[in-house]
Design a protein around this motif. Structure first.
Motif, PDB file in Angstrom:
ATOM      1  N   ILE A   1      29.314  43.562  48.333  1.00  0.00           N
ATOM      2  CA  ILE A   1      30.642  44.094  48.650  1.00  0.00           C
ATOM      3  C   ILE A   1      31.688  43.134  48.099  1.00  0.00           C
ATOM      4  O   ILE A   1      31.638  41.930  48.363  1.00  0.00           O
ATOM      5  CB  ILE A   1      30.835  44.245  50.167  1.00  0.00           C
ATOM      6  N   MET A   2      32.652  43.678  47.364  1.00  0.00           N
ATOM      7  CA  MET A   2      33.695  42.862  46.744  1.00  0.00           C
ATOM      8  C   MET A   2      35.068  43.455  46.992  1.00  0.00           C
ATOM      9  O   MET A   2      35.188  44.673  47.196  1.00  0.00           O
ATOM     10  CB  MET A   2      33.439  42.769  45.230  1.00  0.00           C
ATOM     11  N   PRO A   3      36.108  42.622  46.980  1.00  0.00           N
ATOM     12  CA  PRO A   3      37.469  43.173  47.082  1.00  0.00           C
ATOM     13  C   PRO A   3      37.732  44.145  45.930  1.00  0.00           C
ATOM     14  O   PRO A   3      37.344  43.884  44.786  1.00  0.00           O
ATOM     15  CB  PRO A   3      38.360  41.934  46.977  1.00  0.00           C
ATOM     16  N   LEU A   4      38.382  45.232  46.253  1.00  0.00           N
ATOM     17  CA  LEU A   4      38.662  46.233  45.231  1.00  0.00           C
ATOM     18  C   LEU A   4      39.592  45.678  44.162  1.00  0.00           C
ATOM     19  O   LEU A   4      39.465  46.013  42.973  1.00  0.00           O
ATOM     20  CB  LEU A   4      39.286  47.473  45.884  1.00  0.00           C
ATOM     21  N   LEU A   5      40.506  44.787  44.564  1.00  0.00           N
ATOM     22  CA  LEU A   5      41.495  44.271  43.626  1.00  0.00           C
ATOM     23  C   LEU A   5      41.726  42.780  43.880  1.00  0.00           C
ATOM     24  O   LEU A   5      42.074  42.375  44.987  1.00  0.00           O
ATOM     25  CB  LEU A   5      42.818  45.027  43.779  1.00  0.00           C
ATOM     26  N   THR A   6      41.504  41.966  42.860  1.00  0.00           N
ATOM     27  CA  THR A   6      41.883  40.557  42.840  1.00  0.00           C
ATOM     28  C   THR A   6      42.479  40.277  41.476  1.00  0.00           C
ATOM     29  O   THR A   6      42.437  41.127  40.581  1.00  0.00           O
ATOM     30  CB  THR A   6      40.670  39.632  43.061  1.00  0.00           C
ATOM     31  N   LYS A   7      42.991  39.074  41.293  1.00  0.00           N
ATOM     32  CA  LYS A   7      43.537  38.739  39.987  1.00  0.00           C
ATOM     33  C   LYS A   7      42.439  38.636  38.934  1.00  0.00           C
ATOM     34  O   LYS A   7      42.716  38.726  37.734  1.00  0.00           O
ATOM     35  CB  LYS A   7      44.342  37.448  40.051  1.00  0.00           C
ATOM     36  N   GLU A   8      41.187  38.459  39.403  1.00  0.00           N
ATOM     37  CA  GLU A   8      40.072  38.383  38.452  1.00  0.00           C
ATOM     38  C   GLU A   8      39.575  39.759  38.013  1.00  0.00           C
ATOM     39  O   GLU A   8      39.081  39.910  36.895  1.00  0.00           O
ATOM     40  CB  GLU A   8      38.895  37.617  39.078  1.00  0.00           C
ATOM     41  N   LYS A   9      39.702  40.764  38.903  1.00  0.00           N
ATOM     42  CA  LYS A   9      39.103  42.059  38.578  1.00  0.00           C
ATOM     43  C   LYS A   9      39.733  43.166  39.385  1.00  0.00           C
ATOM     44  O   LYS A   9      39.936  43.045  40.596  1.00  0.00           O
ATOM     45  CB  LYS A   9      37.593  42.014  38.858  1.00  0.00           C
ATOM     46  N   ASP A  10      39.982  44.277  38.707  1.00  0.00           N
ATOM     47  CA  ASP A  10      40.401  45.521  39.346  1.00  0.00           C
ATOM     48  C   ASP A  10      39.251  46.518  39.199  1.00  0.00           C
ATOM     49  O   ASP A  10      39.072  47.122  38.143  1.00  0.00           O
ATOM     50  CB  ASP A  10      41.673  46.054  38.676  1.00  0.00           C
ATOM     51  N   TRP A  11      38.462  46.670  40.267  1.00  0.00           N
ATOM     52  CA  TRP A  11      37.296  47.545  40.189  1.00  0.00           C
ATOM     53  C   TRP A  11      37.668  49.018  40.132  1.00  0.00           C
ATOM     54  O   TRP A  11      36.810  49.867  39.847  1.00  0.00           O
ATOM     55  CB  TRP A  11      36.382  47.291  41.390  1.00  0.00           C
ATOM     56  N   ARG A  12      38.928  49.338  40.400  1.00  0.00           N
ATOM     57  CA  ARG A  12      39.343  50.739  40.348  1.00  0.00           C
ATOM     58  C   ARG A  12      39.222  51.297  38.938  1.00  0.00           C
ATOM     59  O   ARG A  12      39.093  52.517  38.761  1.00  0.00           O
ATOM     60  CB  ARG A  12      40.783  50.872  40.842  1.00  0.00           C
ATOM     61  N   ARG A  13      39.261  50.440  37.937  1.00  0.00           N
ATOM     62  CA  ARG A  13      39.133  50.906  36.557  1.00  0.00           C
ATOM     63  C   ARG A  13      37.700  51.319  36.231  1.00  0.00           C
ATOM     64  O   ARG A  13      37.483  52.244  35.441  1.00  0.00           O
ATOM     65  CB  ARG A  13      39.592  49.809  35.597  1.00  0.00           C
ATOM     66  N   ASP A  14      36.743  50.623  36.821  1.00  0.00           N
ATOM     67  CA  ASP A  14      35.338  50.945  36.572  1.00  0.00           C
ATOM     68  C   ASP A  14      34.817  52.017  37.515  1.00  0.00           C
ATOM     69  O   ASP A  14      33.973  52.838  37.136  1.00  0.00           O
ATOM     70  CB  ASP A  14      34.481  49.682  36.729  1.00  0.00           C
ATOM     71  N   PHE A  15      35.299  51.979  38.767  1.00  0.00           N
ATOM     72  CA  PHE A  15      34.820  52.903  39.792  1.00  0.00           C
ATOM     73  C   PHE A  15      36.025  53.617  40.409  1.00  0.00           C
ATOM     74  O   PHE A  15      36.413  53.359  41.557  1.00  0.00           O
ATOM     75  CB  PHE A  15      34.043  52.149  40.864  1.00  0.00           C
ATOM     76  N   PRO A  16      36.636  54.524  39.665  1.00  0.00           N
ATOM     77  CA  PRO A  16      37.856  55.175  40.159  1.00  0.00           C
ATOM     78  C   PRO A  16      37.596  56.029  41.389  1.00  0.00           C
ATOM     79  O   PRO A  16      36.523  56.634  41.539  1.00  0.00           O
ATOM     80  CB  PRO A  16      38.294  56.036  38.962  1.00  0.00           C
ATOM     81  N   VAL A  17      38.583  56.065  42.258  1.00  0.00           N
ATOM     82  CA  VAL A  17      38.450  56.843  43.484  1.00  0.00           C
ATOM     83  C   VAL A  17      38.322  58.329  43.176  1.00  0.00           C
ATOM     84  O   VAL A  17      37.813  59.104  43.992  1.00  0.00           O
ATOM     85  CB  VAL A  17      39.650  56.558  44.412  1.00  0.00           C
ATOM     86  N   ALA A  18      38.728  58.736  41.983  1.00  0.00           N
ATOM     87  CA  ALA A  18      38.588  60.139  41.585  1.00  0.00           C
ATOM     88  C   ALA A  18      37.126  60.565  41.504  1.00  0.00           C
ATOM     89  O   ALA A  18      36.831  61.769  41.524  1.00  0.00           O
ATOM     90  CB  ALA A  18      39.265  60.365  40.231  1.00  0.00           C
TER      91      ALA A  18
END
Length: 229
Positions: free
Chosen positions: A64-81
């Protein structure tokens, strides 16, 4: 059937069952030994950095990882759509890897077919990613937090990115409205399991983990329960 033939059949079946039990015992013993040999033995949890969690249901583990940090925005890889329940204020993402048919055809362990198990043992199976979206998950014995330095977290991100399939992706509905499956590369075998994937990702980040962790317990024993020093 003559009595001698019946006796021979009983002996053959008995020998086979003893062999199966012995193989399972040896596999479990090898898993315990392999998971007890550390990679990155000198690693220490830092005082500052990015907190992730490792979750387990007793059989399967995930990161489990934060959805958004300065290192990574996982929303781009795993979009809520990609999930059905899109309107919640998600804060974290859980990522794991496993065998395609086991993940997609067994919503509960009671649905696991002996034929599927036999095929995986004999031939292996194709890999699939399972991604779940969470809102402020709480630490527990089944979701243990661990802190990584920013550099270690970047290495964890890079390791997981290497397992994400390129777009366009084959997407499968999850077990509920907050999760989804993606076809990906990698072959699941008795020696390369979902739990091995978890420990490999964490070890590549630099965290202390066992060398071979086919079972969930082999991963979780390296993570203290919440509240432990």
């Amino acid at each position: 059937m003559a009595a001698p033939a019946i006796h021979r059949l009983i002996r053959v079946l008995g020998t086979f069952l003893i062999g199966v039990v012995l193989a399972l015992v040896l596999f479990a013993l090898a898993g315990w030994i392999g998971s007890s040999i550390p990679r990155n033995a000198g690693w220490q949890e830092p005082d500052r950095g990015v907190t992730v969690m490792v979750e387990s249901n007793g059989i399967h583990t995930a990161i489990i990882m934060p959805l958004l940090t300065k290192e990574k925005d996982w929303r781009r890889d795993f979009p809520v759509a990609d999930i059905a329940d899109r309107d919640r204020p998600y804060t974290h993402v859980s990522v794991s890897w496993g065998e395609h048919d086991v993940f997609l055809e067994t919503p509960t362990w009671w649905d696991l077919s002996p034929i599927t198990v036999a095929r995986i043992i004999g031939l292996g199976g194709e890999g699939v990613l399972h991604v779940a979206h969470y809102v402020r998950p709480a630490p527990s014995d089944h979701a243990r937090p661990v802190r990584l330095t920013r550099a270690e977290y970047r290495r964890l991100v890079a390791a997981i990115e290497g397992t994400i399939p390129p777009r366009p992706r084959v997407i499968h509905p999850g077990y509920g409205g907050q999760d989804v499956f993606y076809d990906t590369h990698g072959r699941y075998t008795p020696t390369n399991t979902c739990n091995q994937w978890t420990s490999d990702m964490l070890a590549r980040a630099g965290m202390r983990m066992g060398w071979w962790t086919p079972f969930a317990g082999g991963v979780m024993k390296w993570l203290p329960e919440p509240g432990e020093s």
